[in-house]
Scaffold this motif. Sequence first.
Motif, PDB file in Angstrom:
ATOM      1  N   TYR A 104       0.862  -1.188   0.000  1.00  0.00           N
ATOM      2  CA  TYR A 104       0.000   0.000   0.000  1.00  0.00           C
ATOM      3  C   TYR A 104       0.896   1.235   0.000  1.00  0.00           C
ATOM      4  O   TYR A 104       1.804   1.368   0.829  1.00  0.00           O
ATOM      5  CB  TYR A 104      -0.883   0.011   1.242  1.00  0.00           C
ATOM      6  CG  TYR A 104      -1.740   1.251   1.395  1.00  0.00           C
ATOM      7  CD1 TYR A 104      -3.093   1.228   1.074  1.00  0.00           C
ATOM      8  CD2 TYR A 104      -1.205   2.443   1.874  1.00  0.00           C
ATOM      9  CE1 TYR A 104      -3.882   2.365   1.228  1.00  0.00           C
ATOM     10  CE2 TYR A 104      -1.981   3.581   2.020  1.00  0.00           C
ATOM     11  CZ  TYR A 104      -3.317   3.534   1.691  1.00  0.00           C
ATOM     12  OH  TYR A 104      -4.096   4.669   1.835  1.00  0.00           O
ATOM     13  N   VAL A 149      -4.129   3.110   8.162  1.00  0.00           N
ATOM     14  CA  VAL A 149      -3.087   2.442   7.380  1.00  0.00           C
ATOM     15  C   VAL A 149      -1.937   1.994   8.273  1.00  0.00           C
ATOM     16  O   VAL A 149      -1.448   0.858   8.157  1.00  0.00           O
ATOM     17  CB  VAL A 149      -2.571   3.381   6.274  1.00  0.00           C
ATOM     18  CG1 VAL A 149      -1.390   2.761   5.551  1.00  0.00           C
ATOM     19  CG2 VAL A 149      -3.692   3.692   5.289  1.00  0.00           C
ATOM     20  N   TRP A 156       3.167  -0.738   4.085  1.00  0.00           N
ATOM     21  CA  TRP A 156       2.754   0.571   3.617  1.00  0.00           C
ATOM     22  C   TRP A 156       3.925   1.546   3.529  1.00  0.00           C
ATOM     23  O   TRP A 156       4.930   1.420   4.235  1.00  0.00           O
ATOM     24  CB  TRP A 156       1.673   1.167   4.514  1.00  0.00           C
ATOM     25  CG  TRP A 156       2.035   1.247   5.980  1.00  0.00           C
ATOM     26  CD1 TRP A 156       1.764   0.312   6.938  1.00  0.00           C
ATOM     27  CD2 TRP A 156       2.724   2.312   6.647  1.00  0.00           C
ATOM     28  NE1 TRP A 156       2.249   0.726   8.161  1.00  0.00           N
ATOM     29  CE2 TRP A 156       2.842   1.943   8.010  1.00  0.00           C
ATOM     30  CE3 TRP A 156       3.261   3.530   6.239  1.00  0.00           C
ATOM     31  CZ2 TRP A 156       3.463   2.764   8.964  1.00  0.00           C
ATOM     32  CZ3 TRP A 156       3.893   4.343   7.177  1.00  0.00           C
ATOM     33  CH2 TRP A 156       3.978   3.965   8.518  1.00  0.00           C
ATOM     34  N   ARG A 207       6.757   0.770   5.728  1.00  0.00           N
ATOM     35  CA  ARG A 207       6.284   1.194   7.049  1.00  0.00           C
ATOM     36  C   ARG A 207       7.015   2.443   7.518  1.00  0.00           C
ATOM     37  O   ARG A 207       7.424   2.569   8.668  1.00  0.00           O
ATOM     38  CB  ARG A 207       6.383   0.073   8.069  1.00  0.00           C
ATOM     39  CG  ARG A 207       5.521  -1.132   7.659  1.00  0.00           C
ATOM     40  CD  ARG A 207       5.418  -2.195   8.721  1.00  0.00           C
ATOM     41  NE  ARG A 207       4.635  -3.312   8.212  1.00  0.00           N
ATOM     42  CZ  ARG A 207       4.381  -4.411   8.904  1.00  0.00           C
ATOM     43  NH1 ARG A 207       4.806  -4.528  10.144  1.00  0.00           N
ATOM     44  NH2 ARG A 207       3.661  -5.393   8.367  1.00  0.00           N
TER      45      ARG A 207
END
Length: 214
Positions: A104, A149, A156, A207
């Motif tokens: 993502y 998220v 991500w 992240r």
Amino acid sequence: MKVTVFGAVSPIGQELVEDLLFRGYEVVALVTDATHVPPAWGEDVKLVTGQITDPAAVDAALDGAEAVVNTLDPRVRPRARGLDLVEGAGQIVAGMRRRGIRRYIGHGTPVVTLCPKERPTARIKVHRFLARHLDPRAYRQMAGMLQVVAGSGLDWTIVRFMHVTGGSARGLKYVGFFGPGAVGSSATAADIARFTTSQILETAYIRDAPAVSN
């Protein structure tokens, strides 16, 4: 590799779709109104019409995807009601989990802290104060989206910037973290889009939330 894009008809979204096609990706875009889609896309982009708060529409857009890019940003959606983008982020994350999609990539702002390594300058602190008090709706939506998220467990990356400008790509002069570095106050939509698409296969910022500027 198939990539699903949310917010594809925004200025950054259109640049991003063009760059994805240039790089050879298969692109699926969830749009609320197909009449707003650039005619140049033709049949190169598969369209799914619907709202990001509709699980069925989100699920259809995610079918077969291996990565997701979400360019939706409350700073450029002044008419968004309530916290619909937060709910939409939740639907995207839920759909990704159902389909086993890990990657993502989204967009954010320095107003919301995501990086423990950051050391905000006085300018950033003032920006955060003004954003919270002058546009609390946008702040709540952005904070809520990023919290969804960040707590998703997905791989991500949030690309952050202050202001978006027009014009051709000039190349980013800064990629790093808000603090003592030389981060500027703006970046072109084209440069933001190119950096965003590069993160699909990049692992350096998983992240994490790098800041970019021209």
